[in-house]
Motif scaffolding. Structure first.
Motif, PDB file in Angstrom:
ATOM      1  N   THR A   1       9.830   7.604  -4.293  1.00 53.49           N
ATOM      2  CA  THR A   1       8.884   8.487  -4.803  1.00 53.49           C
ATOM      3  C   THR A   1       7.884   9.484  -4.052  1.00 53.49           C
ATOM      4  N   ASP A   2       7.039   8.458  -3.716  1.00 53.24           N
ATOM      5  CA  ASP A   2       6.086   8.305  -2.789  1.00 53.24           C
ATOM      6  C   ASP A   2       5.293   7.469  -1.212  1.00 53.24           C
ATOM      7  N   VAL A   3       4.899   7.992  -0.205  1.00 50.66           N
ATOM      8  CA  VAL A   3       4.776   7.006   0.991  1.00 50.66           C
ATOM      9  C   VAL A   3       3.935   5.838  -0.031  1.00 50.66           C
ATOM     10  N   LEU A   4       2.672   6.511  -0.712  1.00 49.43           N
ATOM     11  CA  LEU A   4       1.637   5.456  -1.151  1.00 49.43           C
ATOM     12  C   LEU A   4       1.799   4.164  -2.257  1.00 49.43           C
ATOM     13  N   PRO A   5       2.695   4.486  -2.783  1.00 49.12           N
ATOM     14  CA  PRO A   5       3.213   2.986  -3.841  1.00 49.12           C
ATOM     15  C   PRO A   5       4.929   2.436  -2.852  1.00 49.12           C
ATOM     16  N   ALA A   6       5.099   3.526  -2.245  1.00 48.74           N
ATOM     17  CA  ALA A   6       6.449   2.559  -1.119  1.00 48.74           C
ATOM     18  C   ALA A   6       5.539   2.333  -0.174  1.00 48.74           C
ATOM     19  N   ALA A   7       4.118   2.835   0.439  1.00 51.24           N
ATOM     20  CA  ALA A   7       3.986   0.877   0.881  1.00 51.24           C
ATOM     21  C   ALA A   7       2.992  -0.063   0.523  1.00 51.24           C
ATOM     22  N   VAL A   8       2.399   0.218  -0.634  1.00 58.17           N
ATOM     23  CA  VAL A   8       2.175  -1.285  -1.521  1.00 58.17           C
ATOM     24  C   VAL A   8       3.488  -2.011  -1.812  1.00 58.17           C
ATOM     25  N   ARG A   9       4.107  -1.655  -2.361  1.00 57.41           N
ATOM     26  CA  ARG A   9       5.608  -2.097  -2.294  1.00 57.41           C
ATOM     27  C   ARG A   9       6.334  -2.739  -1.400  1.00 57.41           C
ATOM     28  N   LEU A  10       6.224  -2.088  -0.466  1.00 58.64           N
ATOM     29  CA  LEU A  10       6.141  -2.863   0.875  1.00 58.64           C
ATOM     30  C   LEU A  10       5.916  -4.308   0.979  1.00 58.64           C
TER      31      LEU A  10
ATOM     32  N   ARG B   1      17.115  -5.519   7.971  1.00 60.06           N
ATOM     33  CA  ARG B   1      16.820  -5.543   6.369  1.00 60.06           C
ATOM     34  C   ARG B   1      15.349  -5.867   5.772  1.00 60.06           C
ATOM     35  N   VAL B   2      15.593  -5.372   4.611  1.00 57.56           N
ATOM     36  CA  VAL B   2      14.238  -5.823   3.906  1.00 57.56           C
ATOM     37  C   VAL B   2      14.458  -6.123   2.607  1.00 57.56           C
ATOM     38  N   LEU B   3      14.166  -7.361   2.246  1.00 60.66           N
ATOM     39  CA  LEU B   3      14.353  -8.284   0.938  1.00 60.66           C
ATOM     40  C   LEU B   3      13.046  -7.921   0.510  1.00 60.66           C
ATOM     41  N   ALA B   4      13.554  -7.587  -1.198  1.00 59.57           N
ATOM     42  CA  ALA B   4      12.644  -7.495  -2.187  1.00 59.57           C
ATOM     43  C   ALA B   4      11.655  -8.489  -1.901  1.00 59.57           C
ATOM     44  N   GLY B   5      10.730  -8.482  -1.847  1.00 53.26           N
ATOM     45  CA  GLY B   5       9.672  -9.715  -2.534  1.00 53.26           C
ATOM     46  C   GLY B   5       8.162  -9.649  -3.469  1.00 53.26           C
ATOM     47  N   PRO B   6       7.915 -10.630  -3.877  1.00 54.31           N
ATOM     48  CA  PRO B   6       7.301  -9.990  -5.508  1.00 54.31           C
ATOM     49  C   PRO B   6       5.678  -9.358  -4.852  1.00 54.31           C
ATOM     50  N   ARG B   7       5.604  -8.432  -6.041  1.00 49.28           N
ATOM     51  CA  ARG B   7       4.741  -7.614  -5.827  1.00 49.28           C
ATOM     52  C   ARG B   7       3.448  -8.026  -5.444  1.00 49.28           C
ATOM     53  N   VAL B   8       2.950  -8.177  -4.749  1.00 52.34           N
ATOM     54  CA  VAL B   8       1.656  -7.964  -4.484  1.00 52.34           C
ATOM     55  C   VAL B   8       0.959  -7.849  -5.254  1.00 52.34           C
ATOM     56  N   PRO B   9      -0.305  -8.421  -6.247  1.00 53.15           N
ATOM     57  CA  PRO B   9      -1.194  -7.937  -7.063  1.00 53.15           C
ATOM     58  C   PRO B   9      -1.928  -7.313  -6.732  1.00 53.15           C
TER      59      PRO B   9
ATOM     60  N   PRO C   1      -7.323   6.516   2.670  1.00 48.57           N
ATOM     61  CA  PRO C   1      -7.560   5.116   3.223  1.00 48.57           C
ATOM     62  C   PRO C   1      -5.603   4.489   2.683  1.00 48.57           C
ATOM     63  N   TRP C   2      -5.059   5.320   4.112  1.00 47.62           N
ATOM     64  CA  TRP C   2      -3.684   4.735   3.510  1.00 47.62           C
ATOM     65  C   TRP C   2      -3.345   3.812   4.601  1.00 47.62           C
ATOM     66  N   ARG C   3      -3.738   2.451   4.742  1.00 48.14           N
ATOM     67  CA  ARG C   3      -3.599   1.040   5.627  1.00 48.14           C
ATOM     68  C   ARG C   3      -3.596   0.032   3.817  1.00 48.14           C
ATOM     69  N   PHE C   4      -3.196  -0.399   4.112  1.00 50.96           N
ATOM     70  CA  PHE C   4      -2.837  -1.842   2.986  1.00 50.96           C
ATOM     71  C   PHE C   4      -2.763  -3.019   3.111  1.00 50.96           C
ATOM     72  N   SER C   5      -3.604  -4.016   2.789  1.00 49.89           N
ATOM     73  CA  SER C   5      -2.951  -5.315   3.898  1.00 49.89           C
ATOM     74  C   SER C   5      -3.057  -6.220   2.605  1.00 49.89           C
ATOM     75  N   VAL C   6      -2.693  -7.099   3.020  1.00 48.41           N
ATOM     76  CA  VAL C   6      -2.750  -8.248   1.883  1.00 48.41           C
ATOM     77  C   VAL C   6      -4.265  -9.456   2.292  1.00 48.41           C
TER      78      VAL C   6
END
Length: 206
Positions: free
Chosen positions: A12-21, A155-163, A182-187
DNA sequence: CTAGTGATTAAC
DNA sequence: TTAATCACTAGG
């Protein structure tokens, strides 16, 4: 039971993709054994509208993977000695990628320590894009591999979404232009995230 | 803070 | 052809 990430989640787009990763696991087969890290820091890059992106000036041999289908590894060589790795986003023909900036080792810790003997703390094993790539053996040979396929060496394994309230967003590291995005995302709170950048909490985009 | 290292690209 | 740049890291 962990499953591979669905490439549709990156289309869909790079921001949701980044957050999903964030929170997903990258598992790589190396000559020393299989190593897996949980992603705790990523950066989004897009195409023609993102001056900080390798694909800003159009398609070249180096950035071709960014223009291809989602879920492929884009590996590039920088500063004469390091590799960095991205996962491509957006559908075939549209440029986008997410840079894998840092992760926490999930397994196998002994293999990881052997691959990065200079890391003083375990948190440093994959703390930074070139360290992560080095740990996982992401070099030129891995450029273009499909990380959504079980048959791939990476391989990338689907993890639980970070809240959303655990995600920190801030400016991308080391980019000359588009500092404001603000296109850098971290936990939040991960010891493997590079420290010297403040970030502000923002709601997870979806 | 700085050195180290080489691919990539734009300019000539 | 040449020169500047570069989504970085390790060691002072």
């Amino acid at each position: 039971m962990t499953s591979l990430l669905d490439p549709e989640e990156l289309a869909t787009d790079v921001l949701p993709a980044a957050v999903r990763l964030l929170g997903c696991t990258v598992e790589a087969d190396t000559p020393d054994g299989t190593v897996a890290v949980r992603l705790v820091e990523v950066e989004a890059y897009r195409g023609a509208d993102d001056p900080a992106s390798h694909s800003y000036r159009g398609r070249t041999p180096r950035n071709a993977v960014m223009f291809g289908p989602p879920g492929r590894l884009y590996v590039y060589f920088v500063y004469g000695m390091h590799f960095c790795a991205n996962v491509s986003c957006l559908d075939d023909g549209e440029a986008g990628a997410v840079l894998l900036r840092a992760g926490e080792v999930v397994s196998d810790l002994d293999v990881a320590r052997r691959r990065r003997p200079t890391a003083r703390r375990d948190a440093d094993l994959a703390r930074g894009p070139a360290r992560l790539a080095s740990l996982l053996g992401l070099t030129r040979e891995r450029n273009g591999v499909d990380v959504t396929s079980a048959a791939s060496p990476v391989r990338v394994l689907a993890g639980p979404r970070v809240p959303a309230d655990r995600i920190v967003a801030g400016p991308r590291v080391g980019v000359a232009s588009a500092r404001d995005l603000p296109w850098r995302f971290s936990v939040a709170g991960s010891p493997a995230v590079s420290p010297y950048r403040p970030g502000r909490v923002r709601p997870a985009t979806r």
